[in-house]
Design a protein around this motif. Structure first.
Motif, PDB file in Angstrom:
ATOM      1  N   GLY A 159       0.838  -1.199   0.000  1.00  0.00           N
ATOM      2  CA  GLY A 159       0.000   0.000   0.000  1.00  0.00           C
ATOM      3  C   GLY A 159       0.869   1.244   0.000  1.00  0.00           C
ATOM      4  O   GLY A 159       1.980   1.240   0.535  1.00  0.00           O
ATOM      5  N   ALA A 160       0.375   2.323  -0.610  1.00  0.00           N
ATOM      6  CA  ALA A 160       1.126   3.583  -0.659  1.00  0.00           C
ATOM      7  C   ALA A 160       0.153   4.746  -0.752  1.00  0.00           C
ATOM      8  O   ALA A 160      -0.982   4.595  -1.212  1.00  0.00           O
ATOM      9  CB  ALA A 160       2.092   3.591  -1.839  1.00  0.00           C
ATOM     10  N   ARG A 161       0.621   5.905  -0.336  1.00  0.00           N
ATOM     11  CA  ARG A 161      -0.157   7.143  -0.434  1.00  0.00           C
ATOM     12  C   ARG A 161       0.494   8.074  -1.442  1.00  0.00           C
ATOM     13  O   ARG A 161       1.699   8.008  -1.678  1.00  0.00           O
ATOM     14  CB  ARG A 161      -0.233   7.859   0.927  1.00  0.00           C
ATOM     15  N   MET A 162      -0.315   8.958  -2.042  1.00  0.00           N
ATOM     16  CA  MET A 162       0.197   9.993  -2.939  1.00  0.00           C
ATOM     17  C   MET A 162      -0.086  11.346  -2.313  1.00  0.00           C
ATOM     18  O   MET A 162      -1.225  11.648  -1.967  1.00  0.00           O
ATOM     19  CB  MET A 162      -0.447   9.878  -4.319  1.00  0.00           C
ATOM     20  N   THR A 163       0.955  12.142  -2.158  1.00  0.00           N
ATOM     21  CA  THR A 163       0.826  13.439  -1.513  1.00  0.00           C
ATOM     22  C   THR A 163       1.351  14.537  -2.423  1.00  0.00           C
ATOM     23  O   THR A 163       2.023  14.273  -3.419  1.00  0.00           O
ATOM     24  CB  THR A 163       1.603  13.458  -0.185  1.00  0.00           C
ATOM     25  N   HIS A 164       1.055  15.794  -2.048  1.00  0.00           N
ATOM     26  CA  HIS A 164       1.489  16.963  -2.826  1.00  0.00           C
ATOM     27  C   HIS A 164       2.226  17.918  -1.885  1.00  0.00           C
ATOM     28  O   HIS A 164       1.629  18.861  -1.362  1.00  0.00           O
ATOM     29  CB  HIS A 164       0.297  17.664  -3.468  1.00  0.00           C
ATOM     30  N   PRO A 165       3.515  17.667  -1.636  1.00  0.00           N
ATOM     31  CA  PRO A 165       4.247  18.513  -0.698  1.00  0.00           C
ATOM     32  C   PRO A 165       4.360  19.965  -1.146  1.00  0.00           C
ATOM     33  O   PRO A 165       4.463  20.864  -0.321  1.00  0.00           O
ATOM     34  CB  PRO A 165       5.621  17.846  -0.617  1.00  0.00           C
ATOM     35  N   ARG A 166       4.345  20.175  -2.452  1.00  0.00           N
ATOM     36  CA  ARG A 166       4.356  21.546  -2.962  1.00  0.00           C
ATOM     37  C   ARG A 166       3.814  21.537  -4.380  1.00  0.00           C
ATOM     38  O   ARG A 166       3.668  20.477  -4.998  1.00  0.00           O
ATOM     39  CB  ARG A 166       5.761  22.154  -2.920  1.00  0.00           C
ATOM     40  N   GLU A 167       3.540  22.717  -4.902  1.00  0.00           N
ATOM     41  CA  GLU A 167       2.924  22.838  -6.221  1.00  0.00           C
ATOM     42  C   GLU A 167       3.811  22.203  -7.278  1.00  0.00           C
ATOM     43  O   GLU A 167       5.023  22.399  -7.320  1.00  0.00           O
ATOM     44  CB  GLU A 167       2.710  24.316  -6.562  1.00  0.00           C
ATOM     45  N   GLY A 168       3.168  21.395  -8.141  1.00  0.00           N
ATOM     46  CA  GLY A 168       3.883  20.769  -9.242  1.00  0.00           C
ATOM     47  C   GLY A 168       4.594  19.483  -8.893  1.00  0.00           C
ATOM     48  O   GLY A 168       5.271  18.904  -9.738  1.00  0.00           O
ATOM     49  N   VAL A 169       4.450  18.994  -7.643  1.00  0.00           N
ATOM     50  CA  VAL A 169       5.144  17.779  -7.218  1.00  0.00           C
ATOM     51  C   VAL A 169       4.139  16.793  -6.642  1.00  0.00           C
ATOM     52  O   VAL A 169       3.361  17.141  -5.754  1.00  0.00           O
ATOM     53  CB  VAL A 169       6.225  18.094  -6.163  1.00  0.00           C
ATOM     54  N   THR A 170       4.127  15.579  -7.175  1.00  0.00           N
ATOM     55  CA  THR A 170       3.351  14.480  -6.619  1.00  0.00           C
ATOM     56  C   THR A 170       4.316  13.450  -6.081  1.00  0.00           C
ATOM     57  O   THR A 170       5.200  12.989  -6.808  1.00  0.00           O
ATOM     58  CB  THR A 170       2.437  13.837  -7.685  1.00  0.00           C
ATOM     59  N   LYS A 171       4.163  13.083  -4.830  1.00  0.00           N
ATOM     60  CA  LYS A 171       5.110  12.199  -4.161  1.00  0.00           C
ATOM     61  C   LYS A 171       4.394  10.927  -3.718  1.00  0.00           C
ATOM     62  O   LYS A 171       3.320  10.973  -3.132  1.00  0.00           O
ATOM     63  CB  LYS A 171       5.708  12.912  -2.958  1.00  0.00           C
ATOM     64  N   VAL A 172       4.996   9.778  -4.026  1.00  0.00           N
ATOM     65  CA  VAL A 172       4.481   8.486  -3.578  1.00  0.00           C
ATOM     66  C   VAL A 172       5.268   8.085  -2.339  1.00  0.00           C
ATOM     67  O   VAL A 172       6.482   7.884  -2.401  1.00  0.00           O
ATOM     68  CB  VAL A 172       4.621   7.411  -4.665  1.00  0.00           C
ATOM     69  N   ASP A 173       4.594   8.009  -1.188  1.00  0.00           N
ATOM     70  CA  ASP A 173       5.294   7.654   0.039  1.00  0.00           C
ATOM     71  C   ASP A 173       4.370   6.870   0.962  1.00  0.00           C
ATOM     72  O   ASP A 173       3.345   6.348   0.533  1.00  0.00           O
ATOM     73  CB  ASP A 173       5.862   8.903   0.728  1.00  0.00           C
ATOM     74  N   HIS A 174       4.741   6.789   2.233  1.00  0.00           N
ATOM     75  CA  HIS A 174       3.976   6.030   3.223  1.00  0.00           C
ATOM     76  C   HIS A 174       3.770   4.597   2.705  1.00  0.00           C
ATOM     77  O   HIS A 174       2.683   4.032   2.777  1.00  0.00           O
ATOM     78  CB  HIS A 174       2.622   6.705   3.486  1.00  0.00           C
ATOM     79  N   MET A 175       4.851   4.030   2.176  1.00  0.00           N
ATOM     80  CA  MET A 175       4.769   2.724   1.527  1.00  0.00           C
ATOM     81  C   MET A 175       5.060   1.601   2.520  1.00  0.00           C
ATOM     82  O   MET A 175       6.024   1.672   3.279  1.00  0.00           O
ATOM     83  CB  MET A 175       5.756   2.672   0.362  1.00  0.00           C
ATOM     84  N   VAL A 176       4.224   0.575   2.472  1.00  0.00           N
ATOM     85  CA  VAL A 176       4.414  -0.576   3.350  1.00  0.00           C
ATOM     86  C   VAL A 176       3.993  -1.844   2.618  1.00  0.00           C
ATOM     87  O   VAL A 176       3.039  -1.836   1.837  1.00  0.00           O
ATOM     88  CB  VAL A 176       3.621  -0.422   4.664  1.00  0.00           C
ATOM     89  N   ALA A 177       4.743  -2.920   2.844  1.00  0.00           N
ATOM     90  CA  ALA A 177       4.401  -4.232   2.299  1.00  0.00           C
ATOM     91  C   ALA A 177       4.038  -5.149   3.458  1.00  0.00           C
ATOM     92  O   ALA A 177       4.784  -5.237   4.443  1.00  0.00           O
ATOM     93  CB  ALA A 177       5.579  -4.809   1.511  1.00  0.00           C
ATOM     94  N   VAL A 178       2.904  -5.817   3.329  1.00  0.00           N
ATOM     95  CA  VAL A 178       2.481  -6.795   4.334  1.00  0.00           C
ATOM     96  C   VAL A 178       2.560  -8.164   3.680  1.00  0.00           C
ATOM     97  O   VAL A 178       1.891  -8.424   2.676  1.00  0.00           O
ATOM     98  CB  VAL A 178       1.063  -6.505   4.842  1.00  0.00           C
ATOM     99  N   ALA A 179       3.415  -9.030   4.234  1.00  0.00           N
ATOM    100  CA  ALA A 179       3.680 -10.334   3.635  1.00  0.00           C
ATOM    101  C   ALA A 179       3.124 -11.446   4.512  1.00  0.00           C
ATOM    102  O   ALA A 179       3.254 -11.407   5.742  1.00  0.00           O
ATOM    103  CB  ALA A 179       5.182 -10.530   3.437  1.00  0.00           C
TER     104      ALA A 179
END
Length: 396
Positions: A159-179
């Motif tokens: 699972g991951a989240r997409m955030t906008h830390p500033r204008e013109g930037v999309t960041k994929v973070d808060h990533m975790v794998a559950v196995a």
């Protein structure tokens, strides 16, 4: 591919495609074939187009397809050379889908790790001993540094989240794998302690222990996905269930295990494609593409209209299938998006600079993508015979 992934505003064109003298701008409801036809002609003629920037943008657009192949092409191990013959479940014993304890996420991926390693990988690399050894070394290196062995997992959900830390930037973070798999949790923890040396911190959260490895290095997560890792968190959620990822996201997975802040069930169910090697689904947060400026209003509209996506990577007796469905706001948006994709496909082969067999394979893959639209959905499908995929992997 290294997170964060960024979407930056960029203009494709130094000017608009030429129009006849006195001609007005095409209205917003101009049929896609007209706008895309002008787009394709302008590129082919080289008029008003910065071809170097065009190459970079088209390569970025086509990278998503290559990434989908990498998802299932990477995980090789020594075990991958031996097929497993798991007996079918007894008649009437329906397997219940795993409700992976993922935290709230914008994108979800579910991989059948056992099938990837035992069935798909030998066919992808056509039992190339060197490639088997190379990827097996990546899996082993990750195990040596963290105590985590991907070969012990049955299913992995990410699972991951997409955030906008500033204008013109999309960041994929808060990533975790559950196995989920068959492994000794205590053995994994002890191996992790031994591998980390003094670079391991233990933190408590909601009654569980989060182990944080200070790696600060580039490595392949599970031996599969190359990324830059600073701190890597790990926690045992339950018997045979392990969470690995950004420490904050691992703590969120612990909360999800207890029913707090869980992923949307519809999103997770969409990503669980029956029989697929890999399934994925996601939503596009509002405003994710609002700052993209390609120089073509119709292309900007097409990208901005995408609201959700889902797809899968599958395998049959002759090869592999990659499928992605893009869900737009309206049927008109879907029609426009399909026309835009067709236009990009029509000019992309001419802009591929790779020579020899690699270039020919790339062009063939692009030309073989099938694009259809129905209602608000646009479907992209690529069928690759086993020998075609083996040829691609051989030259990569």
């Amino acid at each position: 591919v290294e997170p964060p992934f960024r979407v930056k505003p960029r203009r494709l064109f130094s000017g608009q495609p030429p129009r006849a003298s006195g001609a007005s701008e095409p209205p917003n409801d101009t049929p896609p074939h007209f706008v895309n036809g002008a787009f394709a002609r302008a590129v082919n003629q080289g008029k008003g187009v910065d071809r170097r920037v065009m190459k970079k943008n088209i390569h970025a657009a086509l990278f998503a397809l290559a990434a989908a192949s990498a998802i299932f092409a990477a995980p090789l191990s020594a075990e991958a050379q031996r097929r497993t013959n798991t007996p079918p479940p007894p008649a009437g014993a329906a397997a219940q889908p795993w409700a992976a304890p993922l935290p709230a996420s914008d994108a979800v991926l579910v991989a059948d790790m056992r099938r990837l390693i035992a069935e798909a990988v030998p066919r992808v690399f056509d039992n190339d001993a060197k490639r088997v050894a190379d990827v097996n070394a990546d899996i082993e290196q990750f195990r040596q540094r963290t105590g985590i062995d991907a070969r012990q997992f049955d299913t992995v959900a990410v699972g991951a989240r997409m955030t906008h830390p500033r204008e013109g930037v999309t960041k994929v973070d808060h990533m975790v794998a559950v196995a989920r798999g068959k492994f000794d949790a205590a053995a994994v923890v002890n191996a992790g302690r031994a591998a980390a040396g003094g670079r391991l911190a233990e933190q408590k959260h909601a009654g569980k222990t989060v182990y944080v490895f200070s790696l600060n290095d580039q490595l392949k997560l599970f031996g599969l996905v190359k990324m830059r890792v600073s701190d890597l968190g790990m926690a045992v959620l339950d018997a045979g269930v392990l969470a690995v990822g950004e420490p904050e996201a691992v703590r969120a997975a612990i909360d999800a295990q207890e029913g707090r802040g869980v992923v949307d069930k519809a999103l997770l169910n969409t990503a669980r494609q029956p029989g697929a090697l890999v399934g994925f689904a996601g939503i596009v947060p509002e405003g994710a593409f609002k700052d993209i400026d390609t120089g073509l209003p119709e292309l900007d509209k097409s990208l901005a209209s995408i609201r959700r996506f889902h797809g899968s990577v599958g395998m049959n007796g002759t090869g592999f299938q990659l499928q992605t469905i893009l869900v737009t706001q309206t049927a008109q948006d879907a029609s426009r998006l399909r026309g835009t994709i067709d236009a990009v496909r029509s000019v992309a082969p001419a802009l591929i600079s790779m020579a020899g067999e690699r270039g020919q394979l790339a062009k063939s893959a692009i030309q073989n993508i099938k694009v259809t639209a129905q209602g608000t959905d646009v479907q992209l499908r690529l069928d690759l015979a086993q020998n075609e995929l083996a040829a691609i992997m051989r030259v990569l």
